[in-house]
Design a protein around this motif. Structure first.
Motif, PDB file in Angstrom:
ATOM      1  N   ILE A  19      -1.690   2.483  35.887  1.00  0.00           N
ATOM      2  CA  ILE A  19      -2.903   2.285  36.700  1.00  0.00           C
ATOM      3  C   ILE A  19      -4.045   1.757  35.832  1.00  0.00           C
ATOM      4  O   ILE A  19      -4.783   0.856  36.234  1.00  0.00           O
ATOM      5  CB  ILE A  19      -3.321   3.606  37.390  1.00  0.00           C
ATOM      6  CG1 ILE A  19      -2.252   4.012  38.403  1.00  0.00           C
ATOM      7  CG2 ILE A  19      -4.672   3.475  38.070  1.00  0.00           C
ATOM      8  CD1 ILE A  19      -2.462   5.399  38.980  1.00  0.00           C
ATOM      9  N   MET A  20      -4.165   2.293  34.618  1.00  0.00           N
ATOM     10  CA  MET A  20      -5.236   1.799  33.728  1.00  0.00           C
ATOM     11  C   MET A  20      -5.013   0.336  33.383  1.00  0.00           C
ATOM     12  O   MET A  20      -5.968  -0.426  33.224  1.00  0.00           O
ATOM     13  CB  MET A  20      -5.308   2.651  32.469  1.00  0.00           C
ATOM     14  CG  MET A  20      -5.474   4.089  32.840  1.00  0.00           C
ATOM     15  SD  MET A  20      -6.762   5.116  32.200  1.00  0.00           S
ATOM     16  CE  MET A  20      -7.220   4.745  30.665  1.00  0.00           C
ATOM     17  N   MET A  21      -3.759  -0.050  33.299  1.00  0.00           N
ATOM     18  CA  MET A  21      -3.478  -1.466  33.069  1.00  0.00           C
ATOM     19  C   MET A  21      -3.957  -2.303  34.262  1.00  0.00           C
ATOM     20  O   MET A  21      -4.560  -3.356  34.093  1.00  0.00           O
ATOM     21  CB  MET A  21      -1.973  -1.656  32.843  1.00  0.00           C
ATOM     22  CG  MET A  21      -1.582  -3.089  32.547  1.00  0.00           C
ATOM     23  SD  MET A  21       0.204  -3.315  32.644  1.00  0.00           S
ATOM     24  CE  MET A  21       0.450  -3.501  34.403  1.00  0.00           C
ATOM     25  N   TYR A  22      -3.711  -1.805  35.476  1.00  0.00           N
ATOM     26  CA  TYR A  22      -4.202  -2.525  36.665  1.00  0.00           C
ATOM     27  C   TYR A  22      -5.728  -2.673  36.590  1.00  0.00           C
ATOM     28  O   TYR A  22      -6.278  -3.732  36.876  1.00  0.00           O
ATOM     29  CB  TYR A  22      -3.845  -1.771  37.961  1.00  0.00           C
ATOM     30  CG  TYR A  22      -2.375  -1.686  38.296  1.00  0.00           C
ATOM     31  CD1 TYR A  22      -1.451  -2.576  37.763  1.00  0.00           C
ATOM     32  CD2 TYR A  22      -1.904  -0.713  39.183  1.00  0.00           C
ATOM     33  CE1 TYR A  22      -0.100  -2.487  38.085  1.00  0.00           C
ATOM     34  CE2 TYR A  22      -0.559  -0.618  39.512  1.00  0.00           C
ATOM     35  CZ  TYR A  22       0.332  -1.496  38.951  1.00  0.00           C
ATOM     36  OH  TYR A  22       1.659  -1.403  39.275  1.00  0.00           O
ATOM     37  N   TRP A  23      -6.397  -1.596  36.231  1.00  0.00           N
ATOM     38  CA  TRP A  23      -7.861  -1.637  36.159  1.00  0.00           C
ATOM     39  C   TRP A  23      -8.316  -2.687  35.141  1.00  0.00           C
ATOM     40  O   TRP A  23      -9.251  -3.435  35.385  1.00  0.00           O
ATOM     41  CB  TRP A  23      -8.423  -0.269  35.740  1.00  0.00           C
ATOM     42  CG  TRP A  23      -8.221   0.821  36.750  1.00  0.00           C
ATOM     43  CD1 TRP A  23      -7.764   0.683  38.028  1.00  0.00           C
ATOM     44  CD2 TRP A  23      -8.451   2.215  36.547  1.00  0.00           C
ATOM     45  NE1 TRP A  23      -7.704   1.915  38.635  1.00  0.00           N
ATOM     46  CE2 TRP A  23      -8.117   2.872  37.758  1.00  0.00           C
ATOM     47  CE3 TRP A  23      -8.910   2.980  35.478  1.00  0.00           C
ATOM     48  CZ2 TRP A  23      -8.224   4.259  37.909  1.00  0.00           C
ATOM     49  CZ3 TRP A  23      -9.022   4.357  35.636  1.00  0.00           C
ATOM     50  CH2 TRP A  23      -8.680   4.983  36.848  1.00  0.00           C
ATOM     51  N   ASP A  24      -7.623  -2.710  33.995  1.00  0.00           N
ATOM     52  CA  ASP A  24      -7.991  -3.683  32.959  1.00  0.00           C
ATOM     53  C   ASP A  24      -7.801  -5.109  33.466  1.00  0.00           C
ATOM     54  O   ASP A  24      -8.649  -5.982  33.241  1.00  0.00           O
ATOM     55  CB  ASP A  24      -7.145  -3.466  31.704  1.00  0.00           C
ATOM     56  CG  ASP A  24      -7.560  -2.193  30.974  1.00  0.00           C
ATOM     57  OD1 ASP A  24      -8.708  -1.756  31.159  1.00  0.00           O
ATOM     58  OD2 ASP A  24      -6.723  -1.628  30.238  1.00  0.00           O
ATOM     59  N   LEU A  25      -6.692  -5.333  34.161  1.00  0.00           N
ATOM     60  CA  LEU A  25      -6.421  -6.683  34.679  1.00  0.00           C
ATOM     61  C   LEU A  25      -7.505  -7.095  35.660  1.00  0.00           C
ATOM     62  O   LEU A  25      -8.015  -8.226  35.610  1.00  0.00           O
ATOM     63  CB  LEU A  25      -5.056  -6.719  35.379  1.00  0.00           C
ATOM     64  CG  LEU A  25      -3.833  -6.719  34.454  1.00  0.00           C
ATOM     65  CD1 LEU A  25      -2.556  -6.482  35.265  1.00  0.00           C
ATOM     66  CD2 LEU A  25      -3.732  -8.030  33.676  1.00  0.00           C
ATOM     67  N   ILE A  26      -7.868  -6.197  36.540  1.00  0.00           N
ATOM     68  CA  ILE A  26      -8.892  -6.532  37.537  1.00  0.00           C
ATOM     69  C   ILE A  26     -10.221  -6.837  36.839  1.00  0.00           C
ATOM     70  O   ILE A  26     -10.890  -7.831  37.163  1.00  0.00           O
ATOM     71  CB  ILE A  26      -9.056  -5.387  38.573  1.00  0.00           C
ATOM     72  CG1 ILE A  26      -7.800  -5.288  39.432  1.00  0.00           C
ATOM     73  CG2 ILE A  26     -10.281  -5.614  39.446  1.00  0.00           C
ATOM     74  CD1 ILE A  26      -7.761  -4.095  40.363  1.00  0.00           C
ATOM     75  N   SER A  27     -10.580  -6.018  35.878  1.00  0.00           N
ATOM     76  CA  SER A  27     -11.846  -6.246  35.177  1.00  0.00           C
ATOM     77  C   SER A  27     -11.834  -7.572  34.430  1.00  0.00           C
ATOM     78  O   SER A  27     -12.866  -8.220  34.269  1.00  0.00           O
ATOM     79  CB  SER A  27     -12.119  -5.106  34.193  1.00  0.00           C
ATOM     80  OG  SER A  27     -12.070  -3.883  34.874  1.00  0.00           O
TER      81      SER A  27
END
Lengths: 83, 574
Positions: free
Chosen positions: B109-117
């Motif tokens: 999930i943190m990877m998803y957040w990083d990608l979105i940012s």
């Protein structure tokens, strides 16, 4: 409730779900006969029928009822169980 | 709550204003949720455009900088990772790695957040996780790290901790929807297996509400102030009649309900919500519990503005709003009295007026379910604006602007009746003479036996008054006892009225009826007297206001033949 009455009532529901006042359901009608009847609106139709008649279809009835008549068989069976 | 069908009907409608864009990404089917959110946003007046990505496209959409989701330029991206899917993945893992499950999902999930940012400026709405307990070890699962029940709870906790470190991530608490509805309503197994939808159609509106609430808060539409009634809202009973020692508050009996309600309000205040009081009372009486009652949780220092007078509440709320200088739509008005609620709702449509349940024990659960206080930020405690507003109020002391409430009173369809005392009413009448302190001209106390003998005494003329309107029956709300002075003259020995029906024409109606009764019986003059007590200053000029002539201090007379009926909107019962 007579079978004819049930058909009338689900026709009303279908007209509402498909947003098309011209829709006429018969026992042998299938999804292929109605343009607006796709997999998504099918679920809406099922859900609205369930709410209107206060019954719950089984998974098989939802996915395997080939035509309106078959769906009505299932519906009428559930209505009988309620009593 | 709206039904899914209603939301579906409005799913193609668009509210007016600057449109915000929301993209939905999930590992389950999101089409129906998209429909529900569209409908809900429209009904809440939130202009919103929703893009819903195909089923199970999270990674491809987030990894590709030119994906449909990024090209849509969303203001918000909603990530919905369904527990049902996680559970299936969990069971496919070998048992040795299961204790690490929560940590591995969290890092994904943190990877998803990083990608979105990286690829977008969108805010992230992150759904937390509903709970599944497969009872593999029964209750014992709770303490075994390799069970799913253990891991999903751990994951929710890790998620909260991780979100706290990210400014652009906003929680979406779907778990609380599951708890609110219970599994029986929240799930629909056939629907899941048929359409990969892990939430029932009837639960979707609740999820859509949660999403819409967060989006509204992000758009700045938040509540800032709660305006509170006092009697039977903050405590049980009526301070003006029961006195500070007899109101219900504290840990005992029904008082506990009000204590817990005050605890919650105090918590709101600590979270930055401004508390104000708007009460029909004398100010000094209304403040007594705050100053003298040991078990009040709320104190005067917690209340930013304290408005207690006999004016109508809509006018008082306008005064509060002007002083605070905030939008009406950021205020919530809490009052147990349906009359006041409807008056305020009608006069000030923008303000939020919850339709409180009748039983005070249900206030808290009901108000919490409404989720009025959604916010998009939290600056921590200590940002106490209460003192600031208190000072501001003292400085400005705005004049209350009177609104015309006649139209409202007319619309109420009030029906009154005045009848001589009858046996079934003796106890209620006696009780009123003993309890009423505020609207009571001479404060004469009677027992039930007294009332009975008065009713039978030819030297007395008695009337009791009832009132109902389209919101309900108020029952017996007024009492008049007149004593014969001589063949031509009557003296009003008792006139009292329940404060619940104050200032809606009942005063006028009562006087009209009593003069008519006097005329019918052949009397020429009716005398009235006001005897001052510590609590009845609100009626000191009532005879003058009703058209009586002052003959000496606090003594009045009305010439029956010259009486002009006082205007009111109460119709006679058929």
């Amino acid at each position: 409730m007579e079978r004819e009455e049930v058909l009338k009532k689900i026709t009303e529901i279908a007209r509402d779900v498909f947003d098309n006042a011209e829709v006429e359901l018969k026992e042998e009608t299938t999804a292929a006969d109605i343009e607006e009847w796709d997999s998504l609106s099918h679920l809406n139709l099922i859900s609205d029928i369930e709410d209107a008649f206060e019954i719950k279809f089984t998974l098989a009835e939802v996915s395997k009822s080939k035509n309106v008549g078959k769906l009505m068989d299932a519906l009428i069976k559930h209505m009988g169980e309620k009593r | 709550m709206y039904s899914f069908k209603e939301l579906r009907k409005h799913s193609k409608d668009q509210a007016e204003g600057e449109i915000k864009k929301l993209a939905l990404l999930g590992n389950v089917s999101t089409q129906f949720l998209a429909t529900a959110i569209r409908g809900y946003a429209f009904l809440e007046g939130l202009p919103l455009s929703v893009y819903d990505a195909d089923y199970n496209q999270m990674e491809p959409q987030l990894l590709d900088p030119d994906s449909e989701v990024y090209c849509f330029c969303p203001d918000c991206i909603l990530l919905w990772i369904a527990t049902d899917k996680l559970y299936e993945e969990f069971l496919d893992l070998s048992p040795e790695v299961r204790p690490e499950f929560a940590a591995s999902v969290m890092s994904k999930i943190m990877m998803y957040w990083d990608l979105i940012s990286q690829h977008s400026g969108a805010n992230i709405l992150q759904m937390n996780f509903t709970e599944i307990d497969d009872k593999a070890l029964g209750n014992y699962s709770c303490k075994v790290g390799s069970t799913f029940a253990y891991q999903i709870r751990k994951l929710n906790f890790m998620l909260s901790e991780s979100m706290a470190t990210r400014r652009n991530v906003y929680p979406l608490d779907i778990l609380s929807v599951q708890i609110q509805l219970g599994n029986g309503k929240f799930y629909d197994a056939p629907l899941y297996y048929n359409a990969k939808m892990n939430v029932s159609m009837n639960a979707l509106p609740f999820v859509a509400k949660a999403v819409t609430d967060v989006l509204k808060a992000l758009a700045g539409r938040i509540k800032k102030c709660v305006v509170l009634d006092l009697d039977n809202t903050l405590w049980g009973g009526i301070i003006g009649d029961d006195g500070v020692d007899n109101i219900e508050i504290g840990e005992l009996g029904r008082g506990h309900v009000f204590t817990d309600f005050q605890r919650w309000l105090k918590e709101l205040k600590e979270c930055g919500i401004i508390l104000c009081v708007c009460s029909k009372n004398d100010e000094s009486t209304a403040k007594e519990p705050f100053e003298q009652h040991g078990e009040m949780v709320l104190r005067l220092s917690d209340i930013a503005l304290f408005v207690a007078n006999w004016d109508d509440k809509a006018a008082n709320i306008r005064l509060i709003q002007k002083t605070l200088n905030i939008g009406m739509d950021s205020m919530v008005f809490i009052d147990d009295n349906p009359f006041e609620r409807n008056l305020v709702r009608q006069m000030i449509p923008e303000i939020e007026v919850p339709e409180l349940p009748e039983d005070p024990a249900l206030y808290l659960g009901f108000l919490q379910e409404q989720n009025y206080f959604e916010t998009a930020s939290f600056t921590g405690t200590g940002s106490d604006r209460t003192k600031l507003y208190q000072a501001e109020f003292e400085r400005t002391k705005l004049k209350v602007s009177f609104e015309t409430i006649e139209g409202y009173l007319e619309s109420l369809g009030m029906i009154g009746a005045a009848k001589p005392f009858e046996e079934s009413k003796y106890s209620r009448i006696a009780q009123l003479t003993q309890r009423s302190n505020q609207f009571n001209l001479r404060t004469v106390r009677y027992t039930e036996a007294d009332i009975q003998s008065i009713a039978h005494d030819p030297d007395y003329v008695t009337l009791y008054y009832t009132l109902k309107d389209r919101f309900g029956d108020h029952g017996l709300v007024g009492v008049v006892i007149m004593k014969k002075k001589n063949g031509d003259e009557l003296f009003i020995d008792t006139w009292l009225m329940s404060c619940r029906v104050l200032k809606r024409g009942m005063e006028e109606y009562i006087v009209n009826c009593l003069i008519r009764e006097a005329r019918k019986l052949g009397y020429k003059r009716v005398y009235g007297e006001y005897i001052q007590t510590a609590k009845n200053s609100m009626v000191k000029d009532i005879y003058k206001e009703m058209g009586f002539e002052e003959i000496s201090e606090n003594n009045y007379v009305m010439d029956v033949d010259k009486y002009k009926e006082n205007k009111n909107y109460i119709k006679e019962m058929e």
